[in-house]
Design a protein around this motif. Structure first.
Motif, PDB file in Angstrom:
ATOM      1  N   ALA A  16       0.916  -1.163   0.114  1.00  0.00           N
ATOM      2  CA  ALA A  16      -0.087  -0.082  -0.047  1.00  0.00           C
ATOM      3  C   ALA A  16       1.003   1.216   0.240  1.00  0.00           C
ATOM      4  CB  ALA A  16      -0.911  -0.103   1.109  1.00  0.00           C
ATOM      5  N   ALA A  17       0.214   2.481  -0.066  1.00  0.00           N
ATOM      6  CA  ALA A  17       1.108   3.815  -0.335  1.00  0.00           C
ATOM      7  C   ALA A  17       0.677   4.601   0.927  1.00  0.00           C
ATOM      8  CB  ALA A  17       0.660   4.246  -1.496  1.00  0.00           C
ATOM      9  N   ALA A  46       1.857   0.946 -16.755  1.00  0.00           N
ATOM     10  CA  ALA A  46       0.531   0.026 -16.841  1.00  0.00           C
ATOM     11  C   ALA A  46      -0.083  -0.298 -15.653  1.00  0.00           C
ATOM     12  CB  ALA A  46       0.778  -1.208 -17.629  1.00  0.00           C
ATOM     13  N   THR A  47       0.631  -0.751 -14.682  1.00  0.00           N
ATOM     14  CA  THR A  47      -0.069  -1.182 -13.297  1.00  0.00           C
ATOM     15  C   THR A  47      -0.461   0.236 -12.435  1.00  0.00           C
ATOM     16  OG1 THR A  47       1.889  -2.879 -13.060  1.00  0.00           O
ATOM     17  CG2 THR A  47       0.444  -2.212 -11.057  1.00  0.00           C
ATOM     18  N   ILE A  52      -5.121   2.980 -10.432  1.00  0.00           N
ATOM     19  CA  ILE A  52      -5.667   4.426  -9.994  1.00  0.00           C
ATOM     20  C   ILE A  52      -7.240   4.220 -10.648  1.00  0.00           C
ATOM     21  CG2 ILE A  52      -5.681   6.825 -10.795  1.00  0.00           C
ATOM     22  CD1 ILE A  52      -2.979   6.749 -10.618  1.00  0.00           C
ATOM     23  N   ASN A  53      -7.168   3.606 -11.816  1.00  0.00           N
ATOM     24  CA  ASN A  53      -8.603   3.511 -12.686  1.00  0.00           C
ATOM     25  C   ASN A  53      -9.578   2.826 -11.799  1.00  0.00           C
ATOM     26  OD1 ASN A  53     -10.737   3.799 -14.694  1.00  0.00           O
ATOM     27  ND2 ASN A  53     -10.208   1.807 -14.629  1.00  0.00           N
ATOM     28  N   ALA A 342       0.069   4.717  -7.043  1.00  0.00           N
ATOM     29  CA  ALA A 342      -1.441   4.806  -7.421  1.00  0.00           C
ATOM     30  C   ALA A 342      -2.130   5.227  -6.193  1.00  0.00           C
ATOM     31  CB  ALA A 342      -2.076   3.212  -7.951  1.00  0.00           C
ATOM     32  N   MET A 343      -1.983   4.600  -5.201  1.00  0.00           N
ATOM     33  CA  MET A 343      -2.578   5.016  -3.786  1.00  0.00           C
ATOM     34  C   MET A 343      -2.331   6.099  -3.243  1.00  0.00           C
ATOM     35  SD  MET A 343      -3.131   2.887  -0.169  1.00  0.00           S
ATOM     36  CE  MET A 343      -3.977   1.541  -1.131  1.00  0.00           C
ATOM     37  N   ALA A 344      -1.087   6.861  -3.479  1.00  0.00           N
ATOM     38  CA  ALA A 344      -0.871   8.248  -3.087  1.00  0.00           C
ATOM     39  C   ALA A 344      -1.484   9.230  -4.143  1.00  0.00           C
ATOM     40  CB  ALA A 344       0.676   8.535  -3.349  1.00  0.00           C
TER      41      ALA A 344
END
Length: 423
Positions: A16-17, A46-47, A52-53, A342-344
């Motif tokens: 996680a972020a 790509a990840t 995020i999406n 992505a989490m950030a």
């Protein structure tokens, strides 16, 4: 243990972020969806776009910019050279990502205006962003190997961007004369996939042992030591005795030049005639990072707690391009960092919860049929860097059953991670 897709993704879910910046209430202040542009469609980019999406449930408008319509993974490309995989098995499309709702744009990102928060494409189009994610991979340092530049890559392939270069290098090896010489110019640290050049040597040796057993392999290496050195040297002595010679810096491996037209490799003044020469130059962050003014000269410094650039709080940089601390430049690392980024990003743009950044990485290498080895670690981020907190490595003298299981584990990991990256 053979790691399958579900096991890999499940294990990765714990990565996680965190972000130390206060989350932005974008929708309240601007209206509409926040926009994220992701440059680079490999393991990192790509990840990040997918996560995020997916995790924002459509609350963020995500655009992925990647010039190629088919992506060939660098990881496992050595196994193609050795004859253990087909080139098709390394190929992945972006259809799955697009079907999930990410806007996939096949074009080159050629400029970033950080003040205007725009990305310019080769087509002339401009994309606006609220957060920019950059995962462009590597480019090569100009003049790193005297006599070689990218215009010589057909005569002396680097094959460190997979696809046609991998196919070319394998074809050249297969066309070597009986008893010929394959040479590699190995790169200085840091570079993409630390064990990669030496796994490649193993795979070339395996191919030549089957098709050209009197051939020789010569490595000119500027480094005093290299990743998994004891494991590789044990394997070379066991499987390819007398075939491989490595020349390190003590004997001139750091004083090398090449002549692609003459097919010669000069090591500390001694000229070697070779039949195939795999030149892997010194590396740097993908050039778009330099154009955006986000590098320290070669790499892009980031805060590992969020993968945010140390030069721009609205830009996150990950994968091979970034300077983050202890993690190696690998596909697994990029995928791990992508979930933190992505989490950030999601937390900053949607006021959602974030968690402390944790990372993991494993690099598998194949030395010979069913002789797999690995190295890896778990990491945590602090203010200074991403730091290793626990590590492991295969040991010399392991039995054949364990080495076979390690190889099978890597095959399962490949299926899992490519599904996680490309959907």
């Amino acid at each position: 243990m053979k790691l399958n897709r579900r096991q890999f993704v499940g294990a990765s879910a714990g990565i996680a972020a965190s972000t130390l910046a206060a989350p932005s209430l974008y929708a309240a202040s601007h209206g509409g969806k926040p926009k994220v542009v992701v440059i680079g469609g490999g393991a990192g980019g790509a990840t990040t776009a997918r996560y995020i999406n997916k995790d924002s449930d459509g609350a963020i408008d995500v655009t992925l910019v990647e010039p190629t319509r088919t992506y060939y993974t660098c990881f496992f490309s050595n196994l193609y050279i050795g004859g253990f995989r087909t080139i098709e098995s390394l190929a992945h499309s972006y259809g799955g990502i697009a079907s999930e709702g990410v806007n996939v744009v096949h074009d080159y990102a050629v400029g970033v205006d950080r003040d205007a928060k725009t990305v310019t494409l080769a087509s002339g189009d401009t994309l606006m962003y609220d957060r920019l994610v950059m995962s462009p991979g590597i480019d090569f340092v100009d003049g790193a190997v005297p006599g070689w530049d990218v215009t010589a890559q057909n005569k002396m392939p680097h094959a460190y961007k997979a696809g046609s270069q991998s196919e070319l290098l394998k074809a050249q090896i297969e066309a070597m004369p009986e008893g010929g010489t394959f040479a590699m110019v190995a790169p200085p640290n840091p570079y993409r996939c630390p064990p990669g050049p030496y796994e490649r040597i193993s795979m070339v040796a395996h191919l030549l042992k089957e098709t050209n057993p009197t051939a020789k392999i010569l490595i000119a290496d500027p480094k005093e030591k290299f990743s998994k050195q004891g494991l590789f040297e044990e394997g070379w002595n066991t499987h390819y005795s007398g075939m491989i010679e490595r020349i390190g810096p003590d004997f001139g491996g750091n004083n090398v030049e090449v002549n692609p037209d003459e097919m010669t490799l000069t090591i500390d003044g001694t000229v070697e005639n070779v039949d195939v020469c795999n030149v892997i130059p010194a590396m740097k962050a993908g050039v778009i990072c330099e154009r955006a003014g986000l590098t320290d000269g070669n790499w892009a410094p980031v805060d590992g707690r969020t993968m945010v650039s140390r030069m721009d709080e609205n830009v996150h940089i990950l994968g091979d391009a970034c300077a983050q601390g202890d993690m190696p430049k690998s596909g697994f690392s990029a995928n791990s960092q992508a979930k933190v980024a992505a989490m950030a990003v999601r937390g900053a743009l949607t006021d959602s919860k974030v968690f402390p950044a944790k990372f993991s990485n494993t690099c598998w290498s194949l030395i010979a049929p069913d002789d797999g080895v690995k190295v890896g670690a778990a990491y945590e981020a602090n203010e200074e860097k991403i730091a290793s907190v626990d590590s492991f490595i295969s040991q010399t003298g392991e039995d054949a059953a364990l080495r076979k299981a390690t190889y099978e584990e890597s095959v399962g990991w490949y299926e899992g991670i490519t599904s996680d990256i490309f959907g």
